[in-house]
Design an enzyme around this catalytic site. Structure first.
Site, PDB file in Angstrom:
ATOM      1  CD  GLU A 143      -3.062  -1.034   2.173  1.00  0.00           C
ATOM      2  OE1 GLU A 143      -2.849  -0.392   3.210  1.00  0.00           O
ATOM      3  OE2 GLU A 143      -4.141  -1.604   1.948  1.00  0.00           O
ATOM      4  CD  GLU A 296      -4.130  -6.270   2.195  1.00  0.00           C
ATOM      5  OE1 GLU A 296      -4.764  -5.602   3.039  1.00  0.00           O
ATOM      6  OE2 GLU A 296      -2.922  -6.157   2.024  1.00  0.00           O
TER       7      GLU A 296
HETATM    8  C1  GLA Z   1      -4.391  -2.896   4.573  1.00  0.00           C
HETATM    9  C2  GLA Z   1      -3.015  -3.427   4.805  1.00  0.00           C
HETATM   10  C3  GLA Z   1      -2.990  -4.571   5.751  1.00  0.00           C
HETATM   11  C4  GLA Z   1      -3.860  -4.288   6.945  1.00  0.00           C
HETATM   12  C5  GLA Z   1      -5.239  -3.968   6.493  1.00  0.00           C
HETATM   13  C6  GLA Z   1      -6.164  -3.656   7.647  1.00  0.00           C
HETATM   14  O1  GLA Z   1      -5.049  -3.571   3.596  1.00  0.00           O
HETATM   15  O2  GLA Z   1      -2.385  -3.807   3.620  1.00  0.00           O
HETATM   16  O3  GLA Z   1      -1.658  -4.764   6.161  1.00  0.00           O
HETATM   17  O4  GLA Z   1      -3.331  -3.208   7.658  1.00  0.00           O
HETATM   18  O5  GLA Z   1      -5.202  -2.821   5.683  1.00  0.00           O
HETATM   19  O6  GLA Z   1      -7.441  -3.355   7.196  1.00  0.00           O
END
Ligand code: GLA
Length: 692
Positions: A143, A296
């Protein structure tokens, strides 16, 4: 093959748990695990000393279990030893505070020491695993999106500015630095936007965000190229995150990744979750040029403001299949197993603290079966096709977060989501187009342009060509206002669109929250007789079908007569609009603009360009877009769908989702409450879904 799996953090668990993990993954039909995202301190416990044995065993174990791996480079979270050795690589906030380690993302992407350490660990992973039989893809970093305002960043920012503007005179002009005596006479005088006395310069702030996007992208590309060199056959990706704080222009980044991978977490536990799911999926598909991967989402969790909401039975399945229907090549989650500690200790997982004997794990097992059945047909199915599109432009979003705007509650994301939601509720499948990155606008019947604040001359020309060739454009307020460097287009708003729209806006009248302004609904009779009235009436108006109608043909709204009592509703924003060739379709009935044009339509070449000067409510915008779409010849996915049923076509698969709590009969199929059915040309796939 459709991917099914998610983030797996074996470094948080003793080895005996790994064996159970693989057995449970097999039981659930998990076929991919994202490994090592935050494992830097376990992979390189001391500078230059790598410990790969444990990762070897994890990858081998997964491979033996038939589970593929998205192997991450762990560079989103440098270990404490790194930041102690290189305190200058810790990020500095706009207030000048240098942050400490103790969380994640504690790096400055411009720091040479950080970049070298990131290349080193990524390079060692590439050397060791590029040909591992379990490796399906590389997952670089996590991210991208954090920022830093240190002096090293300042130097990199100046280089970027020199490349972009060439000379200081051009920069001074583009940034209008003669305002408040900000004229720069040396490059060295320019720093990242930092805490200052009063409002900063919007062009400076915007260029810094563009710089950050490019700087972070350099960091990605550096790693990508190392990984590619080790084995060009393995795709490289990174997981895109959306958020107002994220200075990443994903539409541009998409050109640099092999697979567009997106993280998505709805933040509304009501029907908004499904609408946001559709929005995120359609946007991701646009970035990916048709294909993308949900990297995700929360299996059993919707983070609402200040509260974790556990999903209702079947909702994990509906959301997951929703992403797949809208083009994702799988459904992946954060995370596989809920952690025993750490910052996100209650973040949901496929295997929760209570273990596998739980509704969420049972639902995952059933979902795994459904995805397996679906795989042969869905994995290669073309993405959904759409006859309407919405514009998205990250720099416009950033500019509308800037200083000096006419209202504090301007919210670009909310405006784009609202436009998409209106189409979603009208059952129109939508795509996204990115006029800031590409002037290719496709051959959509209708393009909706919400708050596209920054528009280049090239993009303006593309919109003109699109309408002239027969397209229908719907432009909302705050569009076309400025050139890409935030310099206002003079002569009246909405600058870049004035000619196509045949209007000139000379004043804005932002309204206090709670103020309601009524618009008449134009030739409601014509709309009703054309069968174009929306099915859901405006809550704030009379509630009759006619209340949601709008003129289907041009003409003065003054002729609408009694329709004026059953008009559309605006909140927050109205404008003084003068027509210059456009027909007035709807007028303001009350408020400071009473009697003046509110919604107009201009015939331009073979097409039509609509202008919406008012901040319409959801119902009103939906009524309008429904009608304009019908007039433009855009068809809903299926006619007559009940309001709580969502239908998406991907290739020859038709996905039907019942988001309501009552059974729904659709297209020869009865959907149970919360149920999903997938019809292919040769029959109905998959069992009804639900937990337990
Ligand atoms: C993001 C991050 C994960 C985690 C989630 C929590 O997607 O990539 O590492 O922190 O958020 O919602």
């Amino acid at each position: 093959m459709l991917f099914f799996g998610g983030d797996y953090n074996p470094e948080q668990w003793p080895e005996e748990v790994w064996t159970e993990d693989v057995a449970l993954m097999r039981q659930a039909g998990v076929n991919i695990a994202t490994v090592g995202v935050f494992a830097w301190s376990d992979l390189e416990p001391e500078p230059g000393r790598y410990e790969f044995d444990w990762l070897d065993r994890v990858l081998d174990l997964l491979h033996e279990g038939g589970i593929k791996v998205a192997l991450a480079t762990p560079t989103a979270s440098p270990p404490p030893w790194f930041t102690l050795a290189h305190p200058e690589a810790l990020p500095v906030t706009a207030d000048g505070i240098r942050l400490s380690h103790g969380s994640r993302d504690t790096y400055c992407v411009s720091s040479p020491a950080y970049r070298a350490a990131a290349r080193a660990v990524a390079g060692r992973l590439a050397e060791r695993y590029a040909h591992h039989p379990a490796l399906a893809m590389w997952h670089v970093h996590n991210e991208y999106g954090t920022d830093c305002r240190c002096d090293v960043t300042a130097a990199a920012f100046r280089l970027w500015l020199q490349k972009k503007h060439g000379d200081l005179g051009t920069l001074n002009e583009a940034w209008t630095t003669s305002f408040w005596s900000q004229r720069y006479s040396e490059w060295a005088q320019i720093a990242p936007p930092r805490a200052t006395q009063y409002m900063p310069n919007p062009a400076h702030v915007l260029d810094f965000r563009r710089f950050l996007s490019d700087e972070l992208l350099d960091g990605f590309i550096e790693q990508r190229d190392l990984l590619r060199a080790a084995n060009p056959a393995v795709p490289v990706t990174t997981n895109f995150v959306q958020g107002g704080w994220v200075s990443v222009d994903h539409a541009r980044w998409a050109e640099e990744v092999d697979v567009v991978a997106v993280d998505h977490y709805p933040d509304d536990a009501g029907p908004g979750a499904e609408e946001q799911t559709a929005f995120a999926a359609d946007l991701a598909r646009g970035w990916g040029g048709g294909s993308w991967l949900l990297m995700e989402t929360g299996p059993n969790l919707i983070y609402t403001r200040g509260r974790m909401h556990a999903k209702e039975p079947g909702r994990l399945t509906r959301h997951s299949l929703g992403y797949v229907a809208r083009g994702s090549s799988g459904a992946m989650y954060f995370q596989w197993r809920q952690p025993r500690g750490g910052a996100e200790l209650f973040h949901s997982a496929l295997v929760p603290h209570a273990g596998p004997d739980t509704p969420v794990f049972r639902e995952a097992v059933a979902l795994g079966r459904t995805l397996r059945t679906l795989s042969p047909k869905a994995a290669d199915a073309p993405p959904p096709t759409a006859s309407v599109a919405v514009t998205w432009d990250a720099p416009s979003w950033w500019a509308l977060q800037g200083p000096g705007l006419p209202a504090a509650d301007i919210d670009y994301l909310a405006a784009v989501r609202q436009a998409h939601r209106a189409l979603y509720r009208a059952k129109l499948q939508a795509d996204f187009v990115f006029p800031g990155v590409s002037t290719a606008l496709g051959d959509y019947r209708m393009i909706v342009v919400p708050q596209l604040y920054l528009v280049s001359d090239e993009a303006a020309a593309a919109f003109r060509d699109y309408v002239a060739a027969g397209g229908t454009l719907v432009v909302t307020y705050l569009s076309g206002i400025a050139e890409p460097d935030t310099r206002i287009r003079l002569g009246g708003y909405p600058g870049a669109f004035r000619e196509i729209l045949g209007v000139r806006v000379v004043e804005w009248h932002p309204q206090a929250p709670g103020t309601v302004i009524t618009l008449d609904d134009g030739l409601a009779g014509a709309a009703a007789s054309a069968g174009l009235a929306a099915s859901s009436g405006s809550a704030a108006s009379s509630g009759s079908a006619a209340s949601a109608g709008l003129a289907a043909s041009s003409g003065s709204a003054a002729s609408s007569g009694s329709a004026a009592s059953a008009g559309l509703i605006a909140e927050r924003w109205i404008e003084r609009v003068e027509t210059a060739g456009a027909a007035t379709i709807s007028r303001y009935v009350d408020g400071p603009m009473a009697g003046a044009p509110a919604i107009t339509r201009n015939r331009y070449g073979a097409g039509s360009a609509w202008y919406v000067s008012a901040g319409l409510t959801d119902d009103s915008l939906q009524a309008l877009l429904r009608q304009v779409a019908a007039e433009a010849g855009a068809e809903p996915v299926l006619p007559g769908l009940p309001s709580e049923v969502e239908a998406v076509r991907r290739g020859d698969l038709l996905f039907l989702f019942n988001h309501g709590d009552q059974p729904a009969a659709v297209d020869r199929v009865t959907l149970p409450p919360g149920g999903v059915r997938i019809r292919s040309a040769d029959g109905v796939e998959g069992p009804p879904v639900g937990r337990g």
